[in-house]
Design an enzyme around this catalytic site. Structure first.
Site, mmCIF file in Angstrom:
data_model
loop_
_atom_site.group_PDB
_atom_site.id
_atom_site.type_symbol
_atom_site.label_atom_id
_atom_site.label_comp_id
_atom_site.label_asym_id
_atom_site.label_seq_id
_atom_site.Cartn_x
_atom_site.Cartn_y
_atom_site.Cartn_z
ATOM 1 N N ASN A 87 -12.670 3.220 -7.247
ATOM 2 C CA ASN A 87 -11.368 3.810 -7.204
ATOM 3 C C ASN A 87 -11.221 4.314 -5.727
ATOM 4 O O ASN A 87 -12.037 5.026 -5.302
ATOM 5 C CB ASN A 87 -10.984 4.698 -8.356
ATOM 6 C CG ASN A 87 -10.998 3.865 -9.608
ATOM 7 O OD1 ASN A 87 -11.335 2.684 -9.816
ATOM 8 N ND2 ASN A 87 -10.893 4.785 -10.831
ATOM 9 N N HIS A 119 -15.354 1.578 -2.522
ATOM 10 C CA HIS A 119 -14.256 0.912 -1.958
ATOM 11 C C HIS A 119 -13.288 1.479 -1.058
ATOM 12 O O HIS A 119 -12.274 1.267 -0.758
ATOM 13 C CB HIS A 119 -13.458 0.000 -3.249
ATOM 14 C CG HIS A 119 -14.330 -0.931 -3.854
ATOM 15 N ND1 HIS A 119 -13.745 -1.529 -5.057
ATOM 16 C CD2 HIS A 119 -15.440 -1.478 -3.576
ATOM 17 C CE1 HIS A 119 -14.607 -2.399 -5.588
ATOM 18 N NE2 HIS A 119 -15.675 -2.418 -4.748
ATOM 19 N N SER A 154 -14.116 -3.500 -15.310
ATOM 20 C CA SER A 154 -14.344 -4.794 -15.839
ATOM 21 C C SER A 154 -15.482 -5.598 -15.670
ATOM 22 O O SER A 154 -16.064 -6.393 -16.193
ATOM 23 C CB SER A 154 -13.163 -5.786 -15.563
ATOM 24 O OG SER A 154 -13.051 -5.880 -14.367
ATOM 25 N N CYS A 197 -8.069 2.303 13.060
ATOM 26 C CA CYS A 197 -7.290 1.343 14.089
ATOM 27 C C CYS A 197 -8.032 -0.093 13.450
ATOM 28 O O CYS A 197 -9.253 -0.364 13.555
ATOM 29 C CB CYS A 197 -7.669 1.969 15.389
ATOM 30 S SG CYS A 197 -7.022 0.442 16.576
ATOM 31 N N TYR A 252 1.077 -1.380 0.102
ATOM 32 C CA TYR A 252 0.110 0.016 -0.023
ATOM 33 C C TYR A 252 0.893 1.226 -0.132
ATOM 34 O O TYR A 252 0.468 2.407 -0.519
ATOM 35 C CB TYR A 252 -0.966 0.078 1.271
ATOM 36 C CG TYR A 252 -2.273 -0.728 0.941
ATOM 37 C CD1 TYR A 252 -3.266 -0.099 0.074
ATOM 38 C CD2 TYR A 252 -2.470 -2.230 1.158
ATOM 39 C CE1 TYR A 252 -4.246 -0.966 -0.312
ATOM 40 C CE2 TYR A 252 -3.428 -2.707 0.702
ATOM 41 C CZ TYR A 252 -4.324 -1.936 0.068
ATOM 42 O OH TYR A 252 -5.535 -2.900 -0.369
ATOM 43 N N CYS A 275 -1.563 2.790 15.817
ATOM 44 C CA CYS A 275 -2.584 3.596 15.978
ATOM 45 C C CYS A 275 -1.946 4.548 17.137
ATOM 46 O O CYS A 275 -1.467 4.156 18.168
ATOM 47 C CB CYS A 275 -3.645 2.746 16.514
ATOM 48 S SG CYS A 275 -4.926 3.616 17.376
ATOM 49 N N CYS A 318 -3.922 3.486 20.718
ATOM 50 C CA CYS A 318 -3.800 2.210 21.440
ATOM 51 C C CYS A 318 -2.476 1.594 21.263
ATOM 52 O O CYS A 318 -2.004 0.409 21.619
ATOM 53 C CB CYS A 318 -4.765 1.245 21.116
ATOM 54 S SG CYS A 318 -4.792 0.504 19.501
HETATM 55 P P1 OAD Z 1 -10.271 -3.934 -13.703
HETATM 56 O O1 OAD Z 1 -8.774 -3.926 -13.807
HETATM 57 O O2 OAD Z 1 -10.850 -5.241 -13.223
HETATM 58 O O3 OAD Z 1 -10.815 -3.351 -15.119
HETATM 59 C C1 OAD Z 1 -10.201 -2.120 -15.537
HETATM 60 C C2 OAD Z 1 -11.156 -2.002 -16.889
HETATM 61 O O4 OAD Z 1 -10.708 -0.890 -17.437
HETATM 62 C C3 OAD Z 1 -10.745 -2.873 -17.732
HETATM 63 O O5 OAD Z 1 -12.009 -3.417 -18.334
HETATM 64 C C4 OAD Z 1 -9.971 -2.264 -19.172
HETATM 65 O O6 OAD Z 1 -10.491 -2.686 -20.177
HETATM 66 C C5 OAD Z 1 -10.494 -0.664 -18.755
HETATM 67 N N1 OAD Z 1 -9.575 0.164 -19.221
HETATM 68 C C6 OAD Z 1 -8.261 0.138 -19.416
HETATM 69 N N2 OAD Z 1 -7.836 1.355 -19.732
HETATM 70 C C7 OAD Z 1 -9.052 2.210 -19.876
HETATM 71 C C8 OAD Z 1 -8.929 3.655 -20.439
HETATM 72 N N3 OAD Z 1 -8.320 4.264 -20.907
HETATM 73 N N4 OAD Z 1 -10.431 3.845 -20.803
HETATM 74 C C9 OAD Z 1 -11.602 3.127 -20.312
HETATM 75 N N5 OAD Z 1 -11.367 1.946 -19.661
HETATM 76 C C10 OAD Z 1 -10.253 1.427 -19.716
HETATM 77 O O7 OAD Z 1 -10.561 -2.662 -12.625
HETATM 78 P P2 OAD Z 1 -12.065 -2.723 -11.713
HETATM 79 O O8 OAD Z 1 -13.024 -2.850 -12.503
HETATM 80 O O9 OAD Z 1 -11.893 -1.106 -11.320
HETATM 81 O O10 OAD Z 1 -11.385 -3.892 -5.537
HETATM 82 O O11 OAD Z 1 -12.022 -3.447 -10.836
HETATM 83 C C11 OAD Z 1 -12.832 -3.703 -9.645
HETATM 84 C C12 OAD Z 1 -12.300 -3.711 -8.310
HETATM 85 O O12 OAD Z 1 -11.424 -5.023 -8.316
HETATM 86 C C13 OAD Z 1 -11.661 -2.819 -7.690
HETATM 87 O O13 OAD Z 1 -12.132 -1.590 -7.183
HETATM 88 C C14 OAD Z 1 -10.371 -3.659 -6.783
HETATM 89 C C15 OAD Z 1 -10.364 -4.771 -7.720
HETATM 90 O O14 OAD Z 1 -9.947 -5.944 -6.966
HETATM 91 C C16 OAD Z 1 -10.780 -3.964 -4.705
HETATM 92 O O15 OAD Z 1 -9.611 -3.783 -4.200
HETATM 93 C C17 OAD Z 1 -11.683 -4.348 -3.264
#
Ligand code: OAD
Length: 252
Positions: free
Chosen positions: A105, A122, A196, A130, A70, A155, A158
Site C-alpha cells: 500500500n 510500492h 489478492s 523529478c 493521483y 519540479c 528544473c
Molecule cells: P487487490 O485489490 O488486488 O486485493 C485486495 C484484497 O483484499 C482482495 O483479495 C480482497 O478480498 C481483500 N480484502 C477486501 N476487504 C478486506 C478486508 N476488510 N480485510 C482483509 N482483506 C480484504 O489489492 P493488492 O493485492 O494490494 O500496485 O494489489 C496489489 C497491487 O496491485 C497494488 O499494490 C497495486 C495494484 O495494481 C500498483 O499500483 C503497482
C-alpha cells in the site's frame, strides 16, 4: 473453511514472543478505512485502466490525467483514518521483537497507526520525484499538499514534470527495498493480509516463505490464489479478526 476459534488456537500454538514474524499487507487492510481495493467488482481497476494511470508510458502520454487521478486519491487518503486492522498490527511491534512489515500500500496508514520500520514495496503516494531525475532535485521528497495547487506539479529545480514516487507497472522495485523484503521471508510465521496475491514479486513471497520453513497464514474474507497453499486461511475481514486475535493471544 476453518472455524475462527480453531484459527486462534492454531496461531497460539505457532506464535510466542521469540517468533520471527513477517507480514505482507495489501489494499484489503485499508478497505475498512474507505480506500477502494484494486481488484474485484468495486476495485479501481474495474473502472480505470492501469496502463493509462499506473505506467511510465501512460504518464508520458498524459501527465495531467495521471496527476488528476493521483490528486483525487491523495485527497481521499488524506481524509482517511487507520482502522482496527492497522492498529492491531501496530501492537505487534512490541509483541514480536523480530517483526517485519511489508506493505504494497502507498497510503501511509500503517505509519499513521503507529507501525515502525515498514518496508514500502510500492513506494508512497506522499513522495514525489523529478520525472527527468534532474541533477539539482533531491532524489525524492515529501509533498502532502492535497489538493495539489498545480496539475501537473512542476519540479522546483528544473521546471520539468514531477511524478508520484510509486512503483508503476513495468517498473523495477527499489533493489534495497526488495532485498529487505527477501531477507524477511526467512521467518517462523508469515502472514498475508488483504492482498489478492496477484502482483509479483509480492505474490511469490508466500510460497518462498513457506519453502524456507515458515508457517503461512492468510487473512482475507475472500479466496485468493494463495488460499489453497497457506497453512491457515482465515476467511474474515482483517479489521475484525486482528483485534480478536490480539485479545486472544494477549497482544496489547
Ligand atoms: P487487490 O485489490 O488486488 O486485493 C485486495 C484484497 O483484499 C482482495 O483479495 C480482497 O478480498 C481483500 N480484502 C477486501 N476487504 C478486506 C478486508 N476488510 N480485510 C482483509 N482483506 C480484504 O489489492 P493488492 O493485492 O494490494 O500496485 O494489489 C496489489 C497491487 O496491485 C497494488 O499494490 C497495486 C495494484 O495494481 C500498483 O499500483 C503497482
Amino acid at each position: 473453511m476453518i472455524d475462527p476459534g480453531d484459527a486462534l488456537n492454531r496461531l497460539d500454538e505457532q506464535l510466542d514472543q521469540d517468533s520471527s514474524v513477517t507480514i505482507l499487507t495489501g489494499a484489503g487492510i485499508s478497505a475498512a478505512s474507505g480506500i477502494p481495493t484494486f481488484r474485484g467488482d468495486d476495485g479501481l481497476w474495474e473502472e480505470f485502466d492501469p496502463s493509462e494511470l499506473a505506467s511510465p508510458q501512460g504518464f508520458q502520454r498524459d501527465p495531467e490525467t495521471v496527476w488528476e487521478w493521483y490528486d483525487e486519491r491523495r485527497q481521499m487518503i488524506a481524509e482517511a483514518e487507520p482502522n482496527q486492522g492497522h492498529y492491531a498490527l501496530a501492537e505487534w511491534d512490541d509483541a514480536f521483537p523480530k517483526l517485519s512489515l511489508i506493505t504494497q500500500n502507498v497510503d501511509g496508514l500503517h505509519e499513521e497507526a503507529g507501525s515502525e520500520s515498514i518496508i514500502k514495496l510500492h513506494g508512497s503516494i506522499w513522495e514525489v520525484s523529478c520525472w527527468d531525475n534532474c541533477d539539482s532535485s533531491p532524489g525524492s521528497w515529501t509533498d502532502r499538499t492535497a489538493p495539489l495547487e498545480e496539475i501537473p506539479p512542476i519540479c522546483p529545480d528544473c521546471g520539468g514534470l514531477v511524478r508520484p514516487e510509486v512503483v508503476w507497472f513495468g517498473e523495477q522495485l527499489d533493489p534495497a527495498v526488495l532485498d529487505a523484503s527477501e531477507r524477511s521471508l526467512n521467518c517462523d510465521v508469515f502472514f498475508t493480509i488483504g492482498t489478492s496475491a496477484e502482483v509479483h514479486p509480492a505474490a511469490g513471497f508466500i510460497t518462498r516463505a513457506s519453502r524456507q520453513g515458515a508457517f503461512t497464514v492468510e487473512i482475507n474474507p475472500d479466496t485468493t490464489s494463495a488460499s489453497g497453499t497457506v497453512d491457515l486461511a482465515v476467511q474474515e475481514p482483517a479489521e475484525e479478526f486482528l483485534p480478536r486475535m490480539n485479545e486472544s493471544l494477549g497482544i496489547n
